[in-house]
Design a protein around this motif. Structure first.
Motif, mmCIF file in Angstrom:
data_model
loop_
_atom_site.group_PDB
_atom_site.id
_atom_site.type_symbol
_atom_site.label_atom_id
_atom_site.label_comp_id
_atom_site.label_asym_id
_atom_site.label_seq_id
_atom_site.Cartn_x
_atom_site.Cartn_y
_atom_site.Cartn_z
ATOM 1 N N PHE A 21 -10.313 -8.136 -8.314
ATOM 2 C CA PHE A 21 -9.432 -6.964 -8.246
ATOM 3 C C PHE A 21 -8.063 -7.355 -7.674
ATOM 4 C CE2 PHE A 21 -7.858 -3.285 -5.683
ATOM 5 C CZ PHE A 21 -7.488 -2.489 -6.758
ATOM 6 N N ILE A 22 -8.074 -8.147 -6.610
ATOM 7 C CA ILE A 22 -6.810 -8.559 -5.986
ATOM 8 C C ILE A 22 -5.976 -9.376 -6.972
ATOM 9 C CG2 ILE A 22 -5.813 -10.001 -4.156
ATOM 10 C CD1 ILE A 22 -8.210 -9.130 -2.402
ATOM 11 N N VAL A 42 -9.744 -17.085 -9.565
ATOM 12 C CA VAL A 42 -10.704 -16.339 -8.730
ATOM 13 C C VAL A 42 -11.268 -17.201 -7.603
ATOM 14 C CG1 VAL A 42 -12.861 -15.007 -8.696
ATOM 15 C CG2 VAL A 42 -11.342 -14.832 -10.652
ATOM 16 N N GLU A 43 -11.600 -18.471 -7.926
ATOM 17 C CA GLU A 43 -12.165 -19.360 -6.910
ATOM 18 C C GLU A 43 -11.201 -19.553 -5.736
ATOM 19 O OE1 GLU A 43 -14.948 -20.632 -5.840
ATOM 20 O OE2 GLU A 43 -15.706 -19.315 -7.421
ATOM 21 N N THR A 44 -9.919 -19.753 -6.058
ATOM 22 C CA THR A 44 -8.910 -19.942 -5.002
ATOM 23 C C THR A 44 -8.802 -18.676 -4.166
ATOM 24 O OG1 THR A 44 -7.724 -21.310 -6.568
ATOM 25 C CG2 THR A 44 -6.516 -20.683 -4.598
ATOM 26 N N GLN A 45 -8.870 -17.530 -4.820
ATOM 27 C CA GLN A 45 -8.778 -16.254 -4.114
ATOM 28 C C GLN A 45 -9.986 -16.062 -3.180
ATOM 29 O OE1 GLN A 45 -7.137 -13.023 -2.700
ATOM 30 N NE2 GLN A 45 -6.104 -14.186 -4.280
ATOM 31 N N GLU A 60 -6.847 -11.406 14.218
ATOM 32 C CA GLU A 60 -5.484 -11.886 13.970
ATOM 33 C C GLU A 60 -4.861 -11.218 12.749
ATOM 34 O OE1 GLU A 60 -5.601 -16.113 13.345
ATOM 35 O OE2 GLU A 60 -6.839 -16.375 15.122
ATOM 36 N N GLU A 61 -5.701 -10.608 11.929
ATOM 37 C CA GLU A 61 -5.206 -10.092 10.652
ATOM 38 C C GLU A 61 -6.223 -9.112 10.066
ATOM 39 O OE1 GLU A 61 -3.265 -13.330 8.534
ATOM 40 O OE2 GLU A 61 -3.998 -12.458 6.662
ATOM 41 N N TYR A 62 -5.735 -8.078 9.374
ATOM 42 C CA TYR A 62 -6.649 -7.141 8.700
ATOM 43 C C TYR A 62 -6.141 -6.886 7.284
ATOM 44 C CZ TYR A 62 -8.438 -6.433 13.370
ATOM 45 O OH TYR A 62 -8.978 -6.649 14.609
ATOM 46 N N TYR A 63 -7.015 -7.145 6.333
ATOM 47 C CA TYR A 63 -6.628 -6.990 4.923
ATOM 48 C C TYR A 63 -7.536 -5.917 4.326
ATOM 49 C CZ TYR A 63 -5.017 -8.883 0.369
ATOM 50 O OH TYR A 63 -4.445 -9.075 -0.852
ATOM 51 N N PHE A 64 -6.919 -4.870 3.805
ATOM 52 C CA PHE A 64 -7.691 -3.717 3.331
ATOM 53 C C PHE A 64 -7.568 -3.522 1.820
ATOM 54 C CE2 PHE A 64 -6.455 -2.513 7.692
ATOM 55 C CZ PHE A 64 -7.674 -2.104 8.217
ATOM 56 N N ILE A 65 -8.650 -3.024 1.241
ATOM 57 C CA ILE A 65 -8.590 -2.462 -0.098
ATOM 58 C C ILE A 65 -8.360 -0.966 0.082
ATOM 59 C CG2 ILE A 65 -9.925 -1.928 -2.186
ATOM 60 C CD1 ILE A 65 -9.232 -4.897 -2.025
ATOM 61 N N VAL A 66 -7.399 -0.433 -0.667
ATOM 62 C CA VAL A 66 -7.180 1.016 -0.674
ATOM 63 C C VAL A 66 -8.086 1.582 -1.758
ATOM 64 C CG1 VAL A 66 -5.476 2.870 -0.896
ATOM 65 C CG2 VAL A 66 -4.745 0.597 -0.093
ATOM 66 N N CYS A 74 -7.689 1.308 -5.611
ATOM 67 C CA CYS A 74 -6.349 1.542 -6.184
ATOM 68 C C CYS A 74 -5.275 0.710 -5.517
ATOM 69 C CB CYS A 74 -6.016 3.028 -6.171
ATOM 70 S SG CYS A 74 -5.959 3.777 -4.541
ATOM 71 N N GLY A 75 -5.634 -0.220 -4.617
ATOM 72 C CA GLY A 75 -4.566 -1.044 -4.057
ATOM 73 C C GLY A 75 -5.007 -1.905 -2.894
ATOM 74 N N THR A 76 -4.000 -2.508 -2.255
ATOM 75 C CA THR A 76 -4.233 -3.372 -1.089
ATOM 76 C C THR A 76 -3.154 -3.126 -0.038
ATOM 77 O OG1 THR A 76 -2.858 -5.145 -2.017
ATOM 78 C CG2 THR A 76 -5.223 -5.296 -2.421
ATOM 79 N N VAL A 77 -3.468 -3.491 1.189
ATOM 80 C CA VAL A 77 -2.467 -3.501 2.259
ATOM 81 C C VAL A 77 -2.973 -4.431 3.363
ATOM 82 C CG1 VAL A 77 -3.360 -1.460 3.501
ATOM 83 C CG2 VAL A 77 -0.956 -2.030 3.639
ATOM 84 N N ARG A 78 -2.038 -5.096 4.042
ATOM 85 C CA ARG A 78 -2.450 -6.123 5.015
ATOM 86 C C ARG A 78 -1.632 -6.020 6.298
ATOM 87 N NH1 ARG A 78 -1.618 -12.112 5.316
ATOM 88 N NH2 ARG A 78 0.128 -11.869 3.882
#
Ligand SMILES: CC(C)(COP(=O)(O)OP(=O)(O)OC[C@H]1O[C@@H](n2cnc3c(N)ncnc32)[C@H](O)[C@@H]1OP(=O)(O)O)[C@@H](O)C(=O)NCCC(=O)NCCS
Length: 174
Positions: A21-22, A42-45, A60-66, A74-78
């Motif tokens: 998806f990303i 896909v493998e690298t992702q 240290e970091e938060y990566y979200f799927i919207v 419907c999206g991403t945000v980090r």
């Protein structure tokens, strides 16, 4: 951490199974004009997500799927680049499955989480100068332009600015 929920969307932490998806978002020319390029495989992702998960564990970091509240992604945000006072956010993409006010809702969820849960006192971020619409979005949202580099405008926003937006958008975001 629990999922962050607002009226029509929620933010949930990224999983390895989101790799495809990303990639589909980041390789889509409708969305990637103003983003840094990512390797399309896909493998690298998946590898990238694995490394990210360590940062998540270390807070240290938060990566979200919207996701829409009906479960359609419907999206991403980090959230990243944390220091003792401030955090940065980005990797912000919403595709055509978004709800009308996903942009406002996702921005409010990010600020609410970072200021109220993580207790940051300030937010810093940059937007490509030629990303006109997104620069306008942030100015309208109460962010202040504090500088620029060759290709980016640099912004800050504070908890008080966001409190004003929460009141303003109460009807929209519920
Ligand atoms: C950045 C991105 C996530 C923003 O989402 P968006 O849906 O385009 O955001 P919009 O500015 O259209 O805002 C959504 C709605 O809220 C409205 N809105 C936005 N700010 C508002 C405000 N301050 N007051 C009232 N309404 C507002 C908009 O008018 C729009 O409503 P409309 O559809 O009726 O016009 C999306 O454009 C995207 O994925 N872009 C490509 C990737 C990118 O450039 N990311 C940013 C990198 S820094």
């Amino acid at each position: 951490m629990e999922t962050l929920v607002s009226k029509t969307i929620k933010l949930r932490l990224v999983l390895e199974s989101d790799a495809e998806f990303i990639i589909s978002l980041r390789n889509d020319e409708r969305y990637n004009k103003h983003l840094s390029q990512t390797n399309g495989d896909v493998e690298t992702q998946i590898q990238w997500i694995k490394e990210y998960k360590n940062k998540e564990k270390n807070k240290e970091e938060y990566y979200f799927i919207v996701e829409r509240n009906d479960g359609v992604p419907c999206g991403t945000v980090r959230l990243y680049d944390f220091n003792s006072e401030s955090f940065c956010w980005g990797s912000w993409i919403l595709n055509t499955e978004k709800t009308r006010y996903s942009a406002i809702e996702s921005a409010l969820l990010v600020y609410k989480y970072a200021f109220e849960e993580l207790k940051f006192q300030r937010c810093h971020f940059d937007v490509r100068k030629d990303n006109i619409k997104v620069n306008q979005f942030h100015l309208k949202f109460g962010a202040t332009k504090v500088g620029e580099t060759g290709k980016d405008f640099l912004y800050e926003i504070y908890p008080d600015d966001v409190e004003r937006m929460k009141v303003k958008y109460k009807k929209i975001v519920g």
